[in-house]
Design a protein around this motif. Structure first.
Motif, mmCIF file in Angstrom:
data_model
loop_
_atom_site.group_PDB
_atom_site.id
_atom_site.type_symbol
_atom_site.label_atom_id
_atom_site.label_comp_id
_atom_site.label_asym_id
_atom_site.label_seq_id
_atom_site.Cartn_x
_atom_site.Cartn_y
_atom_site.Cartn_z
ATOM 1 N N ASN A 1 44.304 -33.427 30.185
ATOM 2 C CA ASN A 1 45.188 -32.601 29.379
ATOM 3 C C ASN A 1 44.454 -32.220 28.106
ATOM 4 O O ASN A 1 43.934 -33.083 27.407
ATOM 5 N N LYS A 2 44.399 -30.932 27.803
ATOM 6 C CA LYS A 2 43.664 -30.506 26.623
ATOM 7 C C LYS A 2 44.278 -29.245 26.021
ATOM 8 O O LYS A 2 44.920 -28.449 26.727
ATOM 9 N N GLN A 3 44.043 -29.080 24.753
ATOM 10 C CA GLN A 3 44.452 -27.878 24.043
ATOM 11 C C GLN A 3 43.312 -26.871 24.088
ATOM 12 O O GLN A 3 42.213 -27.142 23.612
ATOM 13 N N GLU A 4 43.551 -25.731 24.692
ATOM 14 C CA GLU A 4 42.579 -24.633 24.664
ATOM 15 C C GLU A 4 43.331 -23.348 24.979
ATOM 16 O O GLU A 4 43.671 -23.096 26.130
ATOM 17 N N THR B 1 46.338 -22.667 25.000
ATOM 18 C CA THR B 1 47.608 -23.406 24.922
ATOM 19 C C THR B 1 47.326 -24.828 25.404
ATOM 20 O O THR B 1 46.246 -25.122 25.921
ATOM 21 N N GLN B 2 48.333 -25.696 25.288
ATOM 22 C CA GLN B 2 48.148 -27.073 25.760
ATOM 23 C C GLN B 2 48.255 -27.182 27.273
ATOM 24 O O GLN B 2 48.013 -28.244 27.838
ATOM 25 N N SER C 1 45.094 -27.577 31.646
ATOM 26 C CA SER C 1 45.488 -28.967 31.877
ATOM 27 C C SER C 1 46.050 -29.161 33.284
ATOM 28 O O SER C 1 47.077 -28.577 33.638
ATOM 29 N N TYR D 1 56.420 -23.497 20.305
ATOM 30 C CA TYR D 1 55.203 -23.695 19.516
ATOM 31 C C TYR D 1 54.803 -22.414 18.801
ATOM 32 O O TYR D 1 55.021 -21.315 19.323
ATOM 33 N N ASP E 1 48.429 -21.041 18.671
ATOM 34 C CA ASP E 1 47.271 -21.682 18.052
ATOM 35 C C ASP E 1 46.112 -20.709 17.890
ATOM 36 O O ASP E 1 45.381 -20.744 16.909
ATOM 37 N N ASP F 1 40.720 -27.730 19.687
ATOM 38 C CA ASP F 1 41.236 -28.713 20.633
ATOM 39 C C ASP F 1 42.241 -29.639 19.974
ATOM 40 O O ASP F 1 42.587 -30.684 20.499
ATOM 41 N N LYS G 1 45.722 -30.944 19.039
ATOM 42 C CA LYS G 1 47.056 -30.871 19.613
ATOM 43 C C LYS G 1 48.057 -30.338 18.586
ATOM 44 O O LYS G 1 48.075 -30.768 17.435
#
Length: 423
Positions: free
Chosen positions: A272-275, A277-278, A282, A355, A358, A368, A370
């Motif tokens: 799971n990663k933020q890039e 969107t989260q 993921s 959200y 980002d 990256d 969160k």
């Protein structure tokens, strides 16, 4: 034919006794580990090793040496191998490579890492850098010297494990420079949307280079690759079950598995990663829930699907509009979002989250970190439609719906919108 890689040519050890090596047999390259053929069924990520093994995978790829002892031991416990990244600076950091003292410290640091972990049974190979540039100009000579000093050190100190490096997509210029100016054992490609061209690119350049290679990152299109977007440049993201279908289709149609140099591939991102969107890359959520991409990879690696299904999102609407409709809301406006499913069996709950975007910052898509949701609601299964109030601050936002079944498996979808104020 120009020969590119001389596997372990600087190493004094007998090639036949190496723990891991690449051999060319009757025109095809084959990776061997502990004397046995080893075809990589890999994932790029830092977690979910047990699930990777259960799905038929055998290798994990990491980008740096953070918590490396834990990662290697965890891989060993799950009968996995690890491609370990040594994160060197890119060639355009000329101030670094023109400073002998800094280069010496980098060399010393990686020499220590190599010698500390070279005996670990889960180590498969070293990956020197990630998506490096390999330019022509003489002004980059200090970079090439530092790079080659590192490969020479690794070949001498650890002849048991090959060295690779990754380049972004198929780049003839970089392949040429790697062939004439460097000594690595195989090359690796990170490629997403452009994987559809990889087979033809390999064939068209085989007159010069036809060496061994891996695909160290592949998957769905990145948001930087011409993905559809709104009028304010918010990227439109597919539902996770639709992504799973793309993983499976893309591997079948585009992965050059028949190429004589193909050693295996690593799906991105096993975790799971933020890039962007989260949820964009993921394959898992933050609570270890599985998306349908896990099933897609099991099918790719074993030819069999899981014996359970995943929620199937058909569409998502905001005020009866789709993501592509450039949805504008007034600050404080009440609005509704609804997710439509193809199957409602065994649905347990829906998680709604709001959200801020980002990417709409100076860090663009590469953060990256969160994000914290402005709103988070856990609803029971009947809440496939929910009501919200738009933020009071002007700007871009995104509403997410994540649908879970009784097994904790999920599918997720989202819609971007823009809040305007009368000020």
């Amino acid at each position: 034919m120009i020969a590119l890689f001389f596997i372990g040519c600087t190493a004094p050890k007998d090639p036949g006794s190496r723990k891991v090596q690449v051999k060319k047999i009757e025109g095809h390259y084959q990776l061997y580990k502990d004397g046995k053929p080893y075809h990589i069924k890999g994932a790029a990520g830092l977690s979910h090793f047990k699930t990777l093994k259960e799905m038929g995978g055998n290798t994990i790829r990491v980008w740096d040496t953070t918590r490396l002892a834990v990662i290697l031991d965890s891989a060993k416990a799950n009968q996995l191998s690890v491609v370990v990244g040594l994160p060197i600076f890119n060639s355009d950091y000329k101030s670094f490579y023109n400073d002998p003292a800094k280069v010496a410290l980098q060399h010393q640091a990686f020499k220590a890492v190599v010698n500390k972990y070279k005996q670990h049974p889960s180590l498969l190979m070293w990956c020197l850098g990630n998506e490096l540039d390999f330019p022509f100009k003489p002004s980059y000579n200090s970079f090439y010297k530092a790079f080659n000093d590192l490969t020479e050190m690794i070949h001498e100190d650890d002849p048991d494990h090959p060295i690779t490096t990754t380049v972004l997509n198929f780049n003839k210029k970089y392949i040429f420079n790697l062939s004439v100016r460097c000594d690595i054992d195989l090359i690796s490609f990170n490629t997403f949307g452009r994987i559809t061209y990889l087979r033809d690119e390999l064939k068209s350049f085989s007159w010069f280079w036809d060496g061994p290679f891996m695909v160290t990152e592949w998957g769905i299109d990145g948001p930087w690759e011409g993905t559809a977007q709104t009028a304010w440049a918010a990227y439109l993201e597919q539902a996770s079950n639709q992504k799973a279908e793309l993983y499976q289709e893309r591997y079948k149609k585009s992965m050059p598995t028949e190429n004589p140099g193909f050693l295996g591939s690593f799906v991105f991102f096993w975790g799971n990663k933020q890039e962007g969107t989260q949820t964009w890359f993921s394959i898992f959520d933050e609570q270890n829930g599985k998306s349908q991409a896990v099933d897609a990879m099991k099918y790719i690696w074993t030819g069999k699907h899981l014996d359970y299904t995943f929620p199937q999102i058909k569409n998502m609407l905001l005020n009866d509009q789709e993501a592509k409709d450039n949805i504008l809301l007034s600050a404080g406006q009440h609005f509704s979002a609804e997710v439509f499913l193809l199957n409602k069996d065994k649905i347990k709950l829906v998680k709604w989250e709001l959200y801020p975007e980002d990417w709409y910052k100076k860090n663009n898509l590469h953060s990256d970190k969160k994000l914290q949701p402005l709103l988070k609601q856990i609803k029971t299964a009947q809440f496939l439609e929910n009501n919200f109030v738009a933020p009071i601050t002007e700007g871009p936002y995104r509403i997410f719906a994540t649908v879970y079944d009784d097994n904790g498996n999920f599918s997720t979808s989202n819609i971007p919108f823009y809040v305007v104020t009368d000020k």
